[in-house]
Structures are given as structure tokens and as C-alpha cells.
Write a protein that holds these residues in place. Structure first.
Motif, PDB file in Angstrom:
ATOM      1  N   ILE A  96       4.544  -4.104 -25.351  1.00  0.00           N
ATOM      2  CA  ILE A  96       4.129  -3.930 -26.744  1.00  0.00           C
ATOM      3  C   ILE A  96       3.468  -5.209 -27.214  1.00  0.00           C
ATOM      4  O   ILE A  96       3.930  -6.311 -26.903  1.00  0.00           O
ATOM      5  CB  ILE A  96       5.339  -3.612 -27.643  1.00  0.00           C
ATOM      6  N   THR A  97       2.373  -5.088 -27.968  1.00  0.00           N
ATOM      7  CA  THR A  97       1.714  -6.256 -28.535  1.00  0.00           C
ATOM      8  C   THR A  97       1.426  -6.035 -30.003  1.00  0.00           C
ATOM      9  O   THR A  97       1.464  -4.909 -30.509  1.00  0.00           O
ATOM     10  CB  THR A  97       0.411  -6.575 -27.774  1.00  0.00           C
ATOM     11  N   TYR A  98       1.113  -7.135 -30.674  1.00  0.00           N
ATOM     12  CA  TYR A  98       0.829  -7.148 -32.113  1.00  0.00           C
ATOM     13  C   TYR A  98      -0.675  -7.001 -32.334  1.00  0.00           C
ATOM     14  O   TYR A  98      -1.477  -7.637 -31.650  1.00  0.00           O
ATOM     15  CB  TYR A  98       1.374  -8.467 -32.670  1.00  0.00           C
ATOM     16  N   LEU A  99      -1.070  -6.145 -33.293  1.00  0.00           N
ATOM     17  CA  LEU A  99      -2.477  -5.953 -33.642  1.00  0.00           C
ATOM     18  C   LEU A  99      -2.707  -6.406 -35.077  1.00  0.00           C
ATOM     19  O   LEU A  99      -2.201  -5.777 -36.017  1.00  0.00           O
ATOM     20  CB  LEU A  99      -2.877  -4.476 -33.509  1.00  0.00           C
ATOM     21  N   PRO A 100      -3.449  -7.483 -35.310  1.00  0.00           N
ATOM     22  CA  PRO A 100      -3.727  -7.902 -36.690  1.00  0.00           C
ATOM     23  C   PRO A 100      -4.688  -6.947 -37.375  1.00  0.00           C
ATOM     24  O   PRO A 100      -5.665  -6.482 -36.777  1.00  0.00           O
ATOM     25  CB  PRO A 100      -4.358  -9.290 -36.504  1.00  0.00           C
ATOM     26  N   MET A 101      -4.399  -6.627 -38.632  1.00  0.00           N
ATOM     27  CA  MET A 101      -5.260  -5.787 -39.456  1.00  0.00           C
ATOM     28  C   MET A 101      -5.753  -6.628 -40.634  1.00  0.00           C
ATOM     29  O   MET A 101      -5.298  -7.752 -40.849  1.00  0.00           O
ATOM     30  CB  MET A 101      -4.486  -4.567 -39.952  1.00  0.00           C
ATOM     31  N   ARG A 102      -6.654  -6.070 -41.416  1.00  0.00           N
ATOM     32  CA  ARG A 102      -7.130  -6.816 -42.588  1.00  0.00           C
ATOM     33  C   ARG A 102      -6.000  -7.026 -43.599  1.00  0.00           C
ATOM     34  O   ARG A 102      -5.898  -8.075 -44.227  1.00  0.00           O
ATOM     35  CB  ARG A 102      -8.292  -6.072 -43.257  1.00  0.00           C
ATOM     36  N   VAL A 141      -1.220 -15.403 -46.870  1.00  0.00           N
ATOM     37  CA  VAL A 141      -1.149 -16.643 -46.097  1.00  0.00           C
ATOM     38  C   VAL A 141      -0.340 -16.428 -44.816  1.00  0.00           C
ATOM     39  O   VAL A 141      -0.682 -16.984 -43.751  1.00  0.00           O
ATOM     40  CB  VAL A 141      -0.538 -17.777 -46.957  1.00  0.00           C
ATOM     41  N   ASN A 142       0.716 -15.612 -44.875  1.00  0.00           N
ATOM     42  CA  ASN A 142       1.499 -15.328 -43.667  1.00  0.00           C
ATOM     43  C   ASN A 142       0.713 -14.491 -42.674  1.00  0.00           C
ATOM     44  O   ASN A 142       0.807 -14.687 -41.455  1.00  0.00           O
ATOM     45  CB  ASN A 142       2.802 -14.617 -44.031  1.00  0.00           C
ATOM     46  N   LEU A 143      -0.065 -13.524 -43.168  1.00  0.00           N
ATOM     47  CA  LEU A 143      -0.900 -12.716 -42.277  1.00  0.00           C
ATOM     48  C   LEU A 143      -1.935 -13.588 -41.574  1.00  0.00           C
ATOM     49  O   LEU A 143      -2.222 -13.395 -40.389  1.00  0.00           O
ATOM     50  CB  LEU A 143      -1.586 -11.603 -43.070  1.00  0.00           C
ATOM     51  N   ALA A 144      -2.490 -14.560 -42.314  1.00  0.00           N
ATOM     52  CA  ALA A 144      -3.458 -15.489 -41.702  1.00  0.00           C
ATOM     53  C   ALA A 144      -2.781 -16.343 -40.635  1.00  0.00           C
ATOM     54  O   ALA A 144      -3.343 -16.584 -39.556  1.00  0.00           O
ATOM     55  CB  ALA A 144      -4.092 -16.367 -42.774  1.00  0.00           C
ATOM     56  N   LEU A 145      -1.545 -16.804 -40.916  1.00  0.00           N
ATOM     57  CA  LEU A 145      -0.809 -17.589 -39.928  1.00  0.00           C
ATOM     58  C   LEU A 145      -0.497 -16.764 -38.689  1.00  0.00           C
ATOM     59  O   LEU A 145      -0.558 -17.267 -37.558  1.00  0.00           O
ATOM     60  CB  LEU A 145       0.490 -18.110 -40.546  1.00  0.00           C
TER      61      LEU A 145
END
Length: 374
Positions: free
Chosen positions: A223-229, A136-140
């Protein structure tokens, strides 16, 4: 009740090597090995910093025993006993996660319980093994990342309200933690204190009013954030300010300065040093490793003002294009997939994608044409 695991040197080395490979996120490694993500960060850093010692020791003969030094050492045992009390007192002032990492399961004379008491840590908190970021936190985090690209002025309170209006039962405490984890620093009307390391020197912003009209006059990095599965990674890129060409980049599962310096070294090796390097005031860019490298190549250091991400606007636009045209279209499983995907897009961006700032010419074409004429 799960069996307690002995985090010996071999175990730490194995986890650190997995982190260095960069194939999996820290959240995945924490869940698999049953350790706190902070420990993985520390072990990876220790492995990278200590790797050179292996080669330095390899060609040296075993040192002979210095009897005089031994006698001198014995003479100071009393002093060390007093110093130990002093050090333990100082250790209690450290962050709890740092103190937790100081405990040695296989200590020859101190039990784990005794070490916990000396460091003011409860045994239960020491044995607690978190499972990484919840789904749920990764989705947020993915939702926050998308919204932040649209409204970079949203702070914790406004982002919380936005998600609540979308039907998500979140509070400011959770959103603040996630935004810090993602390294998001919103724009405020008044100065905002960005995430800097205590004791690190910052530098003034040098690009205000400066006419940048040639390649390698000024570079910028971010630097940026990259969402993964199943987690997230971090991407650093170095961009030429005038032509917008992406000169070098690196992906990492932790936020040490090492991967930033690697990208800088590649850019300098391929294109020569810039006159000015501009970054934000993040701890990676105020670190000694980063600033010392720039000083040694004769580059002037420039940093954004507090809470002013628009001082580095060109690389912010690069992140927006990268995420909408590449990152959000995929659900990468491994670090290799992420690196391959980012590599393809940056090659496309540099050599094929028309850029509005240059009348439709790709950044690489403008860069090399300018280099030839200078």
C-alpha cells in the motif's frame, strides 16, 4: 457558536456512503460534515460490514414472539444490570476516539452529558469538530513522500532534521504523526516494529534464497500514499514477482482491509492463485479477511522482516516509477481523476513501458509469453 448537529443514523449513512464512493478524501469529508476523520472510518467500515444483512433480512418473514424466550430474558435483567457496570468499566479502557464514537445523541434514557461521564469523556472534546488536515500538513506530507523515495532509511528524527534544514519549522512529534498517517516504515539497522494490529498472526519470509523463475510462483502486495490537491488517498497493488506485471490494484480513502481483498480477488479471478504471496506486516495484510482468503485458495503466506522494506523491493520500485512518472505530474481533485490517472499509467507500465529486468520488454509481454510456453 455553531449549532450542535445530531448524528442520527441517516446522517451517519450519508457520510459513510460518500466515503464508500471514494470521490473525496477523508479530510474533505471531515471538513464538510464537521466530524472527526476517525468517525468516518468507523461509519464506512460499519456500512460495508452490515450491507449483507439488508439482503438476508429481505426474504424473511417477521418472527413470531417466543413467550418462553421473553420470560427468560426478563429473568436475566438483574444480571444485565451488573453486566452494564462491568461493560462501562471496560469501555473506559478503550481509546478515546473509540469511546467518542459510542455516544448516541438520540439515546432514549441517557443524556449526552451522562454518557460522557460514564465513558470518561469531556463534553467539550465530544462536541469538538476538527477541520481535517491543514494545508501546511498536506504540503509537508508531499515533501516527506518525495524525500522518502530517495532515502527510505530516513526515520522520524532524520526526516525532521532534513525538513528543518530546508527551512520548515517542524518537530519530531508532527513528523512522526504524518509518517504514520502515510504508512511509511523506514529501514533501520536494527529491527523496527511496523504498524501491526495486536493479536494478528504474522508469517515468516519465504523468498530468501528462493529462485523465482516463472509467473504466478510468487506475488507481492503493498500500500502507498497518493497525494491529492485537498487530501490524500491510498493505493494497493498486487505484482507478479518474476515478470513485475501489475496484476490488480484498488484505491481507497481509508485503510481497512476490504480494498486489499478486492484487489486480491480480482487478481486471482483473472490469473489464478499464486504459490506464494509476500507482503509487509501491516494490519491490512495480517487481518483475517486477507489471510483467510489466501489460505482458502492454497497460497502460502510470506511477510517481510521487521523494518525490511527491501524484502518487497520490486513493488517499492513500482511505487517510485508511478509517483515520478504519473502522480507528481498531476494535482488530482477527485477519486475518479486519481483512478483514471493510475489506470492509464499502469496500462502503459504493463504493456508499453520497457523494463530493464527483461531487456526492455514490457512486463505483460514477458508474463503472457511465459504462460504460453509453460
Amino acid at each position: 457558536m455553531s449549532k450542535r448537529r445530531n448524528h442520527d443514523a441517516g446522517f451517519k449513512a450519508r457520510v459513510a456512503l460518500e466515503a464508500v464512493k471514494g470521490e473525496r478524501t477523508v479530510s474533505e469529508l471531515a471538513a464538510e460534515y464537521g466530524v472527526h476523520p476517525t468517525m468516518i472510518h468507523q461509519w464506512k467500515k460499519a456500512l460495508l460490514e452490515g450491507a449483507s444483512d439488508i439482503f438476508e433480512r429481505g426474504g424473511k418473514k417477521k418472527a413470531e414472539v417466543d413467550e418462553e424466550a421473553v420470560r427468560s430474558l426478563h429473568a436475566k435483567i438483574g444480571e444485565l444490570a451488573v453486566a452494564n457496570d462491568f461493560l462501562f468499566t471496560k469501555a473506559q479502557a478503550l481509546d478515546r476516539q473509540v469511546r467518542r464514537g459510542m455516544i448516541e445523541r438520540s439515546h432514549p434514557s441517557l443524556s449526552i452529558g451522562a454518557q460522557c461521564r460514564l465513558l470518561s469523556i469531556s463534553r467539550s472534546s465530544f462536541y469538538y469538530a476538527p477541520q481535517g488536515e491543514a494545508e501546511v500538513n498536506l504540503a509537508l506530507m508531499r515533501l516527506i513522500d518525495r524525500q522518502f523515495l530517495e532515502t527510505p532509511f530516513y526515520g522520524v528524527r532524520q526526516m525532521t532534521w532534513h525538513l528543518q534544514n530546508e527551512g520548515y519549522p517542524v518537530n519530531q512529534k508532527r513528523i512522526r504523526r504524518l509518517m504514520r498517517l502515510m504508512r511509511l516504515m523506514p529501514i533501520y539497522q536494527k529491527p523496527n516494529t511496523s504498524k501491526r494490529a495486536k493479536g494478528h498472526k504474522t508469517y515468516p519470509y519465504l523468498l530468501s534464497g528462493l529462485r523465482v523463475d516463472r509467473p504466478n510462483q510468487a506475488w507481492c502486495a503493498d500500500i502507498t500514499y497518493l497525494p491529492m490537491r485537498r487530501g490524500f488517498l491510498y493505493l494497493v497493488a498486487i505484482v507478479d514477482w518474476f515478470t513485475r506485471k501489475a496484476l490488480a490494484w484498488r484505491i481507497s480513502n481509508t485503510l481497512e482491509a476490504d480494498f486489499c481483498v478486492e484487489a486480491l480477488n480480482e487478481a486471482v479471478h483473472r490469473f489464478g492463485p499464486p504459490e506464494i504471496m509476500n507482503t509487509d506486516q501491516g494490519s491490512q495484510f495480517t487481518s483475517f479477511a486477507w489471510t483467510d482468503r489466501l489460505k482458502r485458495i492454497g497460497t502460502r503466506i510470506s511477510m517481510d522482516g521487521k523494518g525490511r522494506c527491501l524484502d518487497n523491493i520490486f513493488i517499492e520500485r513500482l511505487w517510485r516509477s508511478l509517483k515520478y512518472e504519473c502522480v507528481y505530474l498531476h494535482a488530482w481533485e477527485t477519486g475518479s481523476q486519481a483512478k483514471a490517472g493510475v489506470a492509464r499509467w499502469i496500462t502503459f507500465y504493463n504493456h508499453q513501458r520497457p523494463h530493464a529486468a527483461h531487456g526492455g520488454q514490457p512486463p505483460a509481454m514477458v508474463y503472457f509469453n511465459q504462460i504460453k510456453t509453460d
